[in-house]
Design a protein around this motif. Structure first.
Motif, short mmCIF file in Angstrom:
data_model
loop_
_atom_site.label_atom_id
_atom_site.label_comp_id
_atom_site.label_asym_id
_atom_site.label_seq_id
_atom_site.Cartn_x
_atom_site.Cartn_y
_atom_site.Cartn_z
N LEU A 73 107.00 -47.54 -12.29
CA LEU A 73 107.62 -47.34 -13.60
C LEU A 73 109.03 -46.75 -13.47
CD1 LEU A 73 104.54 -45.96 -15.55
CD2 LEU A 73 105.76 -48.09 -16.06
N LYS A 74 109.18 -45.79 -12.55
CA LYS A 74 110.50 -45.19 -12.33
C LYS A 74 111.50 -46.22 -11.82
CE LYS A 74 109.32 -40.33 -11.42
NZ LYS A 74 109.38 -39.26 -10.41
N ALA A 75 111.04 -47.07 -10.92
CA ALA A 75 111.93 -48.11 -10.38
C ALA A 75 112.36 -49.07 -11.47
CB ALA A 75 111.23 -48.86 -9.25
N LEU A 76 111.43 -49.45 -12.34
CA LEU A 76 111.78 -50.34 -13.44
C LEU A 76 112.78 -49.68 -14.38
CD1 LEU A 76 108.28 -51.87 -14.30
CD2 LEU A 76 110.20 -53.02 -13.20
N ALA A 77 112.57 -48.40 -14.68
CA ALA A 77 113.49 -47.68 -15.57
C ALA A 77 114.88 -47.57 -14.95
CB ALA A 77 112.93 -46.29 -15.87
N SER A 78 114.92 -47.28 -13.66
CA SER A 78 116.23 -47.16 -12.99
C SER A 78 116.98 -48.48 -12.98
CB SER A 78 116.03 -46.67 -11.55
OG SER A 78 115.45 -45.38 -11.53
N GLY A 79 116.26 -49.59 -12.86
CA GLY A 79 116.91 -50.91 -12.84
C GLY A 79 117.36 -51.39 -14.19
N ALA A 80 116.94 -50.71 -15.27
CA ALA A 80 117.29 -51.13 -16.62
C ALA A 80 118.61 -50.56 -17.11
CB ALA A 80 116.16 -50.74 -17.59
N GLY A 81 119.33 -49.87 -16.24
CA GLY A 81 120.63 -49.30 -16.62
C GLY A 81 121.39 -48.91 -15.38
N GLY A 82 122.58 -48.38 -15.59
CA GLY A 82 123.41 -47.99 -14.45
C GLY A 82 124.81 -47.63 -14.91
N PRO A 83 125.78 -47.66 -13.99
CA PRO A 83 127.15 -47.32 -14.35
C PRO A 83 127.70 -48.29 -15.39
CG PRO A 83 126.85 -47.39 -11.95
CD PRO A 83 125.62 -47.96 -12.56
N ALA A 84 128.63 -47.83 -16.21
CA ALA A 84 129.26 -48.69 -17.22
C ALA A 84 129.87 -49.91 -16.52
CB ALA A 84 130.33 -47.90 -17.97
N PRO A 85 129.77 -51.07 -17.19
CA PRO A 85 129.38 -51.31 -18.58
C PRO A 85 127.88 -51.52 -18.80
CG PRO A 85 130.07 -53.37 -17.62
CD PRO A 85 130.24 -52.33 -16.54
N GLN A 86 127.06 -51.24 -17.79
CA GLN A 86 125.62 -51.33 -17.98
C GLN A 86 125.18 -50.26 -18.98
OE1 GLN A 86 123.34 -51.73 -14.18
NE2 GLN A 86 125.36 -51.47 -13.23
N PRO A 87 124.07 -50.48 -19.67
CA PRO A 87 123.55 -49.42 -20.55
C PRO A 87 123.11 -48.21 -19.72
CG PRO A 87 121.98 -51.24 -20.37
CD PRO A 87 123.22 -51.70 -19.70
N GLN A 88 123.03 -47.09 -20.41
CA GLN A 88 122.52 -45.90 -19.75
C GLN A 88 121.09 -46.14 -19.29
OE1 GLN A 88 123.85 -43.06 -18.96
NE2 GLN A 88 125.52 -42.56 -20.33
N PRO A 89 120.71 -45.66 -18.10
CA PRO A 89 119.30 -45.78 -17.71
C PRO A 89 118.41 -45.17 -18.77
CG PRO A 89 120.65 -45.03 -15.86
CD PRO A 89 121.53 -44.99 -17.08
N PRO A 90 117.30 -45.81 -19.11
CA PRO A 90 116.43 -45.28 -20.18
C PRO A 90 115.83 -43.93 -19.80
CG PRO A 90 115.36 -47.08 -19.01
CD PRO A 90 116.77 -47.04 -18.53
N LYS A 91 115.54 -43.15 -20.83
CA LYS A 91 114.90 -41.86 -20.61
C LYS A 91 113.48 -42.07 -20.10
CE LYS A 91 117.58 -39.37 -24.12
NZ LYS A 91 117.51 -38.55 -25.36
N GLN A 92 113.02 -41.14 -19.30
CA GLN A 92 111.69 -41.26 -18.69
C GLN A 92 110.77 -40.13 -19.16
OE1 GLN A 92 111.88 -41.90 -14.43
NE2 GLN A 92 113.83 -43.00 -14.58
N ASP A 93 110.88 -39.81 -20.45
CA ASP A 93 110.08 -38.71 -20.99
C ASP A 93 108.58 -38.95 -20.82
OD1 ASP A 93 112.48 -37.67 -21.69
OD2 ASP A 93 112.32 -38.10 -23.82
N LEU A 94 108.14 -40.19 -21.08
CA LEU A 94 106.71 -40.47 -20.98
C LEU A 94 106.24 -40.37 -19.52
CD1 LEU A 94 104.06 -41.23 -22.23
CD2 LEU A 94 104.78 -43.63 -22.28
N ILE A 95 107.08 -40.81 -18.61
CA ILE A 95 106.74 -40.69 -17.18
C ILE A 95 106.63 -39.21 -16.81
CG2 ILE A 95 107.53 -41.15 -14.83
CD1 ILE A 95 108.83 -43.68 -15.86
N ALA A 96 107.54 -38.40 -17.32
CA ALA A 96 107.48 -36.96 -17.05
C ALA A 96 106.20 -36.35 -17.61
CB ALA A 96 108.70 -36.26 -17.65
N THR A 97 105.76 -36.86 -18.76
CA THR A 97 104.51 -36.38 -19.34
C THR A 97 103.33 -36.69 -18.42
OG1 THR A 97 105.34 -36.64 -21.60
CG2 THR A 97 102.95 -36.59 -21.32
N LEU A 98 103.34 -37.89 -17.86
CA LEU A 98 102.27 -38.26 -16.93
C LEU A 98 102.30 -37.38 -15.69
CD1 LEU A 98 102.43 -42.18 -17.04
CD2 LEU A 98 100.92 -40.65 -18.33
#
Length: 324
Positions: A73-98
Protein backbone atom coordinates in the motif's frame (compact mmCIF):
# COMPACT_ATOMS: atom_id res chain seq x y z
CA UNK A 1 -2.64 -19.35 19.14
CA UNK A 2 -4.11 -21.54 16.39
CA UNK A 3 -7.70 -20.62 17.23
CA UNK A 4 -6.94 -16.88 17.44
CA UNK A 5 -7.41 -16.53 21.18
CA UNK A 6 -3.71 -15.73 21.71
CA UNK A 7 -1.22 -13.67 19.78
CA UNK A 8 2.51 -14.21 19.83
CA UNK A 9 5.57 -12.18 18.95
CA UNK A 10 9.24 -13.11 18.81
CA UNK A 11 12.17 -11.47 20.57
CA UNK A 12 12.19 -8.75 17.88
CA UNK A 13 8.48 -8.05 18.55
CA UNK A 14 7.47 -9.42 15.17
CA UNK A 15 4.16 -11.26 15.01
CA UNK A 16 4.42 -15.02 14.56
CA UNK A 17 1.80 -17.67 13.97
CA UNK A 18 1.58 -21.19 15.34
CA UNK A 19 3.60 -22.63 12.44
CA UNK A 20 6.37 -20.10 12.93
CA UNK A 21 6.70 -20.73 16.64
CA UNK A 22 9.73 -22.92 17.26
CA UNK A 23 9.79 -25.10 20.39
CA UNK A 24 13.38 -24.10 21.30
CA UNK A 25 12.41 -20.40 21.21
CA UNK A 26 9.26 -20.60 23.29
CA UNK A 27 10.94 -18.83 26.20
CA UNK A 28 11.83 -15.88 23.93
CA UNK A 29 8.29 -15.46 22.63
CA UNK A 30 5.67 -13.20 24.16
CA UNK A 31 2.00 -14.19 24.40
CA UNK A 32 -1.07 -12.04 24.94
CA UNK A 33 -4.74 -12.77 25.12
CA UNK A 34 -6.64 -11.51 22.10
CA UNK A 35 -9.53 -9.24 22.97
CA UNK A 36 -10.79 -9.33 19.36
CA UNK A 37 -11.91 -12.44 17.55
CA UNK A 38 -11.70 -12.69 13.75
CA UNK A 39 -14.26 -15.00 12.15
CA UNK A 40 -13.50 -17.25 9.17
CA UNK A 41 -15.77 -15.09 6.98
CA UNK A 42 -13.84 -11.98 7.98
CA UNK A 43 -10.54 -13.73 7.18
CA UNK A 44 -11.87 -14.62 3.73
CA UNK A 45 -12.61 -10.94 3.11
CA UNK A 46 -9.16 -10.00 4.34
CA UNK A 47 -7.52 -12.55 2.04
CA UNK A 48 -9.58 -11.13 -0.82
CA UNK A 49 -7.84 -7.78 -0.26
CA UNK A 50 -4.48 -9.55 -0.26
CA UNK A 51 -5.37 -11.16 -3.57
CA UNK A 52 -6.52 -7.84 -5.06
CA UNK A 53 -3.18 -6.25 -4.20
CA UNK A 54 -1.17 -9.23 -5.38
CA UNK A 55 0.19 -10.12 -1.93
CA UNK A 56 0.37 -13.91 -1.35
CA UNK A 57 -1.52 -15.12 1.72
CA UNK A 58 -2.59 -18.60 2.69
CA UNK A 59 -5.37 -19.32 5.24
CA UNK A 60 -4.30 -18.45 8.80
CA UNK A 61 -1.32 -16.42 7.50
CA UNK A 62 -3.28 -13.17 7.50
CA UNK A 63 -1.58 -11.61 10.53
CA UNK A 64 2.01 -12.35 9.52
CA UNK A 65 1.29 -11.17 5.95
CA UNK A 66 -0.19 -7.81 6.94
CA UNK A 67 3.27 -6.10 6.96
CA UNK A 68 3.67 -7.12 3.30
CA UNK A 69 0.22 -5.71 2.60
CA UNK A 70 1.13 -2.41 4.26
CA UNK A 71 4.41 -2.27 2.32
CA UNK A 72 2.49 -2.73 -0.93
CA UNK A 73 0.00 0.00 0.00
CA UNK A 74 2.85 2.40 0.82
CA UNK A 75 4.52 1.67 -2.51
CA UNK A 76 1.28 2.35 -4.38
CA UNK A 77 0.78 5.62 -2.49
CA UNK A 78 4.34 6.75 -3.18
CA UNK A 79 3.93 6.04 -6.91
CA UNK A 80 0.75 8.12 -7.10
CA UNK A 81 2.61 11.42 -6.69
CA UNK A 82 6.02 13.03 -6.66
CA UNK A 83 7.89 16.23 -7.50
CA UNK A 84 6.01 18.91 -9.44
CA UNK A 85 4.28 18.85 -11.85
CA UNK A 86 3.15 15.49 -10.44
CA UNK A 87 0.45 15.68 -7.77
CA UNK A 88 1.48 15.56 -4.16
CA UNK A 89 1.88 11.99 -2.90
CA UNK A 90 -1.41 11.03 -1.22
CA UNK A 91 -1.69 11.09 2.55
CA UNK A 92 -1.28 7.73 4.25
CA UNK A 93 -3.41 8.35 7.32
CA UNK A 94 -5.28 5.05 7.01
CA UNK A 95 -2.01 3.15 6.62
CA UNK A 96 -0.73 4.88 9.77
CA UNK A 97 -3.89 3.76 11.56
CA UNK A 98 -3.19 0.17 10.58
CA UNK A 99 0.42 0.41 11.71
CA UNK A 100 -0.73 1.55 15.14
CA UNK A 101 -2.63 -1.72 15.64
CA UNK A 102 -1.38 -5.24 16.33
CA UNK A 103 -2.73 -8.76 16.59
CA UNK A 104 -6.38 -9.38 15.87
CA UNK A 105 -7.07 -5.68 16.35
CA UNK A 106 -4.89 -5.09 13.27
CA UNK A 107 -6.75 -7.75 11.31
CA UNK A 108 -10.08 -6.28 12.37
CA UNK A 109 -8.90 -2.81 11.25
CA UNK A 110 -7.96 -4.27 7.87
CA UNK A 111 -11.34 -6.02 7.66
CA UNK A 112 -13.17 -2.83 8.61
CA UNK A 113 -11.45 -0.88 5.82
CA UNK A 114 -11.26 -3.61 3.18
CA UNK A 115 -13.37 -1.71 0.63
CA UNK A 116 -11.65 1.62 1.30
CA UNK A 117 -8.17 0.08 1.02
CA UNK A 118 -9.08 -1.69 -2.23
CA UNK A 119 -10.48 1.57 -3.64
CA UNK A 120 -7.40 3.56 -2.60
CA UNK A 121 -5.13 0.92 -4.12
CA UNK A 122 -6.98 1.21 -7.47
CA UNK A 123 -6.86 5.01 -7.39
CA UNK A 124 -3.15 5.06 -6.56
CA UNK A 125 -2.31 2.44 -9.17
CA UNK A 126 -4.26 4.33 -11.85
CA UNK A 127 -2.48 7.56 -10.90
CA UNK A 128 0.91 5.85 -11.11
CA UNK A 129 0.11 4.53 -14.59
CA UNK A 130 -1.03 7.97 -15.72
CA UNK A 131 2.17 9.53 -14.36
CA UNK A 132 4.25 6.98 -16.25
CA UNK A 133 2.41 7.89 -19.45
CA UNK A 134 2.53 11.66 -19.10
CA UNK A 135 5.84 12.29 -17.35
CA UNK A 136 7.96 11.45 -20.45
CA UNK A 137 5.97 14.03 -22.43
CA UNK A 138 6.64 16.62 -19.73
CA UNK A 139 10.35 15.80 -19.68
CA UNK A 140 10.50 16.07 -23.45
CA UNK A 141 8.78 19.47 -23.33
CA UNK A 142 11.16 20.70 -20.62
CA UNK A 143 14.14 19.73 -22.77
CA UNK A 144 12.80 20.86 -26.14
CA UNK A 145 11.68 24.31 -24.99
CA UNK A 146 15.28 25.25 -24.12
CA UNK A 147 16.00 25.44 -27.84
CA UNK A 148 13.33 28.15 -28.18
CA UNK A 149 14.88 30.63 -25.72
CA UNK A 150 15.76 33.13 -28.47
CA UNK A 151 12.36 32.95 -30.18
CA UNK A 152 9.54 35.41 -29.59
CA UNK A 153 6.87 33.07 -28.14
CA UNK A 154 9.29 31.55 -25.63
CA UNK A 155 8.09 33.65 -22.68
CA UNK A 156 4.46 32.62 -23.23
CA UNK A 157 5.41 28.96 -23.52
CA UNK A 158 7.54 29.16 -20.40
CA UNK A 159 4.68 30.80 -18.50
CA UNK A 160 2.37 27.89 -19.39
CA UNK A 161 5.02 25.39 -18.35
CA UNK A 162 5.51 27.13 -15.00
CA UNK A 163 1.74 27.18 -14.44
CA UNK A 164 1.57 23.41 -14.98
CA UNK A 165 4.47 22.93 -12.60
CA UNK A 166 3.21 25.23 -9.85
CA UNK A 167 -0.35 23.84 -10.01
CA UNK A 168 0.93 20.25 -10.16
CA UNK A 169 -1.51 19.63 -12.99
CA UNK A 170 0.33 16.85 -14.83
CA UNK A 171 -2.68 14.55 -14.49
CA UNK A 172 -5.34 17.18 -15.19
CA UNK A 173 -7.92 16.51 -17.88
CA UNK A 174 -7.72 17.48 -20.64
CA UNK A 175 -3.96 16.89 -20.76
CA UNK A 176 -2.32 20.34 -20.32
CA UNK A 177 1.17 19.22 -21.40
CA UNK A 178 0.71 17.76 -24.88
CA UNK A 179 -0.72 20.95 -26.46
CA UNK A 180 2.24 22.99 -25.16
CA UNK A 181 4.66 20.39 -26.50
CA UNK A 182 2.93 20.45 -29.89
CA UNK A 183 3.11 24.26 -30.10
CA UNK A 184 6.74 24.26 -28.99
CA UNK A 185 7.62 21.64 -31.59
CA UNK A 186 5.84 23.54 -34.36
CA UNK A 187 7.56 26.79 -33.41
CA UNK A 188 10.97 25.14 -33.49
CA UNK A 189 10.12 23.20 -36.65
CA UNK A 190 9.36 26.44 -38.49
CA UNK A 191 12.43 28.20 -37.08
CA UNK A 192 14.76 25.33 -37.93
CA UNK A 193 13.25 24.91 -41.39
CA UNK A 194 13.96 28.58 -42.06
CA UNK A 195 17.57 28.18 -40.92
CA UNK A 196 18.03 25.09 -43.09
CA UNK A 197 16.54 26.90 -46.07
CA UNK A 198 18.88 29.85 -45.48
CA UNK A 199 21.86 27.51 -45.37
CA UNK A 200 20.69 25.83 -48.59
CA UNK A 201 20.33 29.18 -50.39
CA UNK A 202 23.78 30.37 -49.34
CA UNK A 203 25.31 27.01 -50.22
CA UNK A 204 23.71 27.11 -53.68
CA UNK A 205 24.86 30.71 -54.22
CA UNK A 206 28.43 29.98 -53.18
CA UNK A 207 28.51 26.77 -55.22
CA UNK A 208 27.38 28.71 -58.31
CA UNK A 209 30.06 31.36 -57.75
CA UNK A 210 32.70 28.68 -57.34
CA UNK A 211 31.57 26.87 -60.49
CA UNK A 212 31.93 30.11 -62.43
CA UNK A 213 35.47 30.71 -61.13
CA UNK A 214 37.98 30.31 -63.98
CA UNK A 215 40.68 28.86 -61.73
CA UNK A 216 38.26 26.31 -60.29
CA UNK A 217 37.27 25.22 -63.78
CA UNK A 218 40.87 24.32 -64.57
CA UNK A 219 41.16 21.85 -61.66
CA UNK A 220 40.32 18.19 -62.14
CA UNK A 221 37.55 16.50 -60.13
CA UNK A 222 39.99 14.99 -57.64
CA UNK A 223 41.59 18.35 -56.86
CA UNK A 224 38.17 19.95 -56.45
CA UNK A 225 36.94 17.21 -54.13
CA UNK A 226 40.07 17.48 -51.99
CA UNK A 227 39.71 21.25 -51.58
CA UNK A 228 36.05 20.92 -50.60
CA UNK A 229 36.91 18.26 -48.03
CA UNK A 230 39.91 20.18 -46.68
CA UNK A 231 37.71 23.19 -45.91
CA UNK A 232 34.91 21.10 -44.37
CA UNK A 233 32.20 22.26 -46.73
CA UNK A 234 29.20 19.99 -46.32
CA UNK A 235 26.32 19.80 -48.72
CA UNK A 236 22.95 20.37 -47.01
CA UNK A 237 21.22 17.20 -45.86
CA UNK A 238 17.49 16.79 -45.52
CA UNK A 239 16.33 16.61 -41.90
CA UNK A 240 13.35 14.66 -40.60
CA UNK A 241 11.48 17.05 -38.30
CA UNK A 242 8.19 15.16 -38.30
CA UNK A 243 8.08 14.31 -34.58
CA UNK A 244 9.21 16.08 -31.40
CA UNK A 245 11.75 13.30 -30.85
CA UNK A 246 13.36 13.71 -34.26
CA UNK A 247 13.24 17.49 -33.94
CA UNK A 248 14.99 17.22 -30.57
CA UNK A 249 17.71 15.00 -32.04
CA UNK A 250 18.33 17.45 -34.90
CA UNK A 251 18.53 20.45 -32.58
CA UNK A 252 20.78 18.63 -30.12
CA UNK A 253 23.11 17.92 -33.02
CA UNK A 254 23.09 21.53 -34.24
CA UNK A 255 21.28 24.33 -32.42
CA UNK A 256 19.46 27.20 -34.15
CA UNK A 257 22.25 29.70 -33.47
CA UNK A 258 24.79 27.21 -34.75
CA UNK A 259 22.94 27.04 -38.07
CA UNK A 260 23.26 30.83 -38.38
CA UNK A 261 26.98 30.55 -37.72
CA UNK A 262 27.37 27.71 -40.21
CA UNK A 263 25.56 29.72 -42.87
CA UNK A 264 27.71 32.78 -42.25
CA UNK A 265 30.86 30.64 -42.39
CA UNK A 266 30.06 29.32 -45.88
CA UNK A 267 31.29 32.45 -47.65
CA UNK A 268 34.61 32.39 -45.80
CA UNK A 269 35.12 28.71 -46.56
CA UNK A 270 34.28 29.07 -50.24
CA UNK A 271 36.59 32.11 -50.45
CA UNK A 272 39.35 29.93 -49.03
CA UNK A 273 38.63 27.25 -51.61
CA UNK A 274 38.82 29.80 -54.44
CA UNK A 275 42.13 31.10 -53.08
CA UNK A 276 43.58 27.60 -52.80
CA UNK A 277 42.40 26.81 -56.33
CA UNK A 278 44.20 29.90 -57.61
CA UNK A 279 47.36 29.00 -55.72
CA UNK A 280 47.42 25.55 -57.25
CA UNK A 281 47.64 27.26 -60.65
CA UNK A 282 49.52 30.39 -59.59
CA UNK A 283 51.59 29.76 -56.44
CA UNK A 284 52.43 33.49 -56.04
CA UNK A 285 48.82 34.70 -55.99
CA UNK A 286 47.96 37.03 -53.13
CA UNK A 287 44.67 37.73 -51.43
CA UNK A 288 43.94 41.42 -50.92
CA UNK A 289 41.34 42.51 -48.38
CA UNK A 290 39.53 45.57 -49.64
CA UNK A 291 38.60 48.35 -47.19
CA UNK A 292 35.09 47.93 -45.80
CA UNK A 293 32.88 50.80 -44.65
CA UNK A 294 29.56 52.50 -45.32
CA UNK A 295 29.55 54.87 -48.30
CA UNK A 296 27.07 57.71 -47.92
CA UNK A 297 27.51 59.72 -51.09
CA UNK A 298 29.23 59.88 -54.46
CA UNK A 299 32.27 61.62 -53.05
CA UNK A 300 32.87 58.85 -50.52
CA UNK A 301 32.50 56.28 -53.31
CA UNK A 302 35.22 58.03 -55.30
CA UNK A 303 37.53 58.12 -52.29
CA UNK A 304 36.93 54.44 -51.65
CA UNK A 305 37.63 53.53 -55.27
CA UNK A 306 40.87 55.47 -55.12
CA UNK A 307 41.94 53.56 -52.01
CA UNK A 308 40.99 50.23 -53.59
CA UNK A 309 42.88 51.05 -56.76
CA UNK A 310 45.99 52.03 -54.80
CA UNK A 311 45.87 48.82 -52.72
CA UNK A 312 45.42 46.58 -55.74
CA UNK A 313 48.12 48.29 -57.80
CA UNK A 314 50.57 48.01 -54.93
CA UNK A 315 50.00 44.26 -54.53
CA UNK A 316 49.67 43.34 -58.21
CA UNK A 317 53.21 44.59 -58.74
CA UNK A 318 54.31 41.53 -56.73
CA UNK A 319 52.12 39.05 -58.57
CA UNK A 320 48.48 38.04 -59.23
CA UNK A 321 45.90 39.17 -56.69
CA UNK A 322 42.46 37.97 -55.57
CA UNK A 323 40.36 40.78 -54.04
CA UNK A 324 38.38 40.01 -50.94
Amino acid sequence: LTTGHLRASDAAHKAIDARGLERNKLTQASFRLESVTITPVQKIRIRGLFSTLGVPCQPNEELIRVPSLITKLKALASGAGGPAPQPQPPKQDLIATLEAQSGNALLFAVFTHVDTLAQLARIWEDAAKAIQQRLPVWEQLSTLVRHAQDLGPYEDLQAEIEAIRSQRSLLANPDPVRPVLDRTAELLRQALSAKLAGYQREYDRQTALLAADSNWQELDAEQQARLIADHHIAAPESADLSTPEKLQDTLDDCKLQRWIERTQALRTRFDSVRLEAARLLMPTVQQVTLPSRTLNNAEEVKIWLTEVEAALLKQVANGPVIPR
